[in-house]
Design an enzyme around this catalytic site. Structure first.
Site, PDB file in Angstrom:
ATOM      1  CG  ASP A  18      -2.063   0.914   1.149  1.00  0.00           C
ATOM      2  OD1 ASP A  18      -2.289   1.493   0.062  1.00  0.00           O
ATOM      3  OD2 ASP A  18      -2.764   1.093   2.154  1.00  0.00           O
ATOM      4  CG  ASN A  66      -7.340  -2.257  -6.501  1.00  0.00           C
ATOM      5  OD1 ASN A  66      -6.378  -3.000  -6.349  1.00  0.00           O
ATOM      6  ND2 ASN A  66      -7.685  -1.369  -5.572  1.00  0.00           N
TER       7      ASN A  66
HETATM    8  C1  FPP Z   1      -1.510   0.302  -3.433  1.00  0.00           C
HETATM    9  O1  FPP Z   1      -1.134   1.630  -3.603  1.00  0.00           O
HETATM   10  C2  FPP Z   1      -1.025  -0.561  -4.478  1.00  0.00           C
HETATM   11  C3  FPP Z   1      -1.814  -1.151  -5.449  1.00  0.00           C
HETATM   12  C4  FPP Z   1      -3.262  -0.954  -5.533  1.00  0.00           C
HETATM   13  C5  FPP Z   1      -1.281  -2.035  -6.459  1.00  0.00           C
HETATM   14  C6  FPP Z   1       0.049  -2.674  -6.208  1.00  0.00           C
HETATM   15  C7  FPP Z   1       0.629  -2.980  -7.525  1.00  0.00           C
HETATM   16  C8  FPP Z   1       1.936  -2.929  -7.851  1.00  0.00           C
HETATM   17  C9  FPP Z   1       3.005  -2.696  -6.876  1.00  0.00           C
HETATM   18  C10 FPP Z   1       2.372  -3.117  -9.270  1.00  0.00           C
HETATM   19  C11 FPP Z   1       2.012  -4.392  -9.963  1.00  0.00           C
HETATM   20  C12 FPP Z   1       2.184  -5.642  -9.178  1.00  0.00           C
HETATM   21  C13 FPP Z   1       2.984  -6.705  -9.520  1.00  0.00           C
HETATM   22  C14 FPP Z   1       2.937  -7.960  -8.704  1.00  0.00           C
HETATM   23  C15 FPP Z   1       3.924  -6.659 -10.639  1.00  0.00           C
HETATM   24  P1  FPP Z   1      -2.276   2.722  -3.696  1.00  0.00           P
HETATM   25  O2  FPP Z   1      -2.419   3.098  -5.104  1.00  0.00           O
HETATM   26  O3  FPP Z   1      -3.522   2.239  -3.038  1.00  0.00           O
HETATM   27  O4  FPP Z   1      -1.624   3.866  -2.860  1.00  0.00           O
HETATM   28  P2  FPP Z   1      -2.361   4.992  -2.021  1.00  0.00           P
HETATM   29  O5  FPP Z   1      -3.137   4.282  -0.923  1.00  0.00           O
HETATM   30  O6  FPP Z   1      -1.245   5.814  -1.490  1.00  0.00           O
HETATM   31  O7  FPP Z   1      -3.239   5.740  -2.963  1.00  0.00           O
END
Ligand code: FPP
Length: 247
Positions: A18, A66
């Site tokens: 996250d 998502n």
């Molecule tokens: C949370 O950050 C992260 C995600 C929703 C996606 C995680 C995905 C990756 C790291 C890339 C692809 C994955 C792989 C396995 C190659 P957020 O966007 O919710 O952050 P925020 O809470 O600060 O808005």
């Protein structure tokens, strides 16, 4: 840190990655840059997990919720997963990583599903760490799909109601055959499970880390493992269970 591998290394670590968006925002960058850096942190986490002897690493890459993000961000995340599998599959395979994907596969775009299947098929005989990618995954959805499958088997006479035990339920989940996570890590300071592995987390230890996911380095991971190693797991008992003979 170096003696970590010799003591109390969790068999299965699951991570809620996250804070990509906030990482980017704090630098005045678009959210997509946060996700991009997040993929680098994924690579480092897989390497670290393999190097200390973790057997299973589950990463929450895309939740069923998502989809409600802006279309451009959904498409960014899909693109990154595709690039990750295309570019990294050969390296992961060479490093004996076995890939498993959990989550709802119905209605996945036809430029994604074949890649996920290819990753699983290519690596299914590998004996190194199992990298479990939770994609289009939501725990309640997983349980509902399992319940539907069990009901269908019951109606077809393949299973009797009295055979529905916790173990049998586990065998209907996407994680069938994967041990429950010993440790669940969530980055970015948030302290909740967000519909991730609700059934499987019954006895998991939790470590919450203030850093945003793109800043999750080898040292951060090792520190979380140290915290885990210091925990006493009681599984509902008064003291820790004795080690099984031969373990
Ligand atoms: C949370 O950050 C992260 C995600 C929703 C996606 C995680 C995905 C990756 C790291 C890339 C692809 C994955 C792989 C396995 C190659 P957020 O966007 O919710 O952050 P925020 O809470 O600060 O808005």
């Amino acid at each position: 840190m170096t003696n970590l591998a010799s003591r109390n290394v969790p068999t299965h670590v699951a991570i809620i990655m996250d804070g990509n968006g906030r990482w980017a925002k704090s630098r005045g960058l678009p959210r997509s840059m946060g996700h991009r850096k997040g993929v680098e942190a994924v690579r480092e986490a897989v390497r670290t997990a393999g190097s200390v002897g973790i057997g299973y690493l589950t990463l929450f890459a895309f939740s069923s919720e998502n989809w409600s993000r802006p279309e451009s961000e959904v498409s960014d995340l899909m693109g990154l997963l595709k690039i990750f599998i295309r570019r990294d599959l050969a390296v992961l395979h060479k490093e004996h990583v076995r890939i498993r994907v959990i989550g709802d596969r119905s209605n996945l775009r036809d430029d994604i599903l074949p890649l996920l299947i290819e990753a699983e098929e290519t690596t299914k005989q590998n004996t190194g760490i199992t990298l479990v990618i939770a994609f289009n995954y939501g725990s309640r959805d997983e349980m509902a799909r399992a319940a539907r499958a069990m009901a269908a088997d019951a109606m077809a006479g393949r299973i009797r109601p009295d055979e529905i035990t916790p173990e049998r339920i586990s065998s209907y989940l996407d994680t069938a055959g994967i041990p429950d996570p010993d440790l669940i890590i969530r980055t970015s300071g948030e302290e909740r499970l967000s519909n991730f592995l609700l059934w499987q987390a019954a006895y998991s230890e939790f470590v919450f880390i203030p850093d945003f996911w793109p800043d999750f380095k080898r040292e951060t991971f090792l520190a979380a493992l140290e915290t885990y190693a210091g925990r006493e797991r009681r599984f509902g008992r008064v003291s820790a269970p004795p080690l099984a003979v031969g373990s």
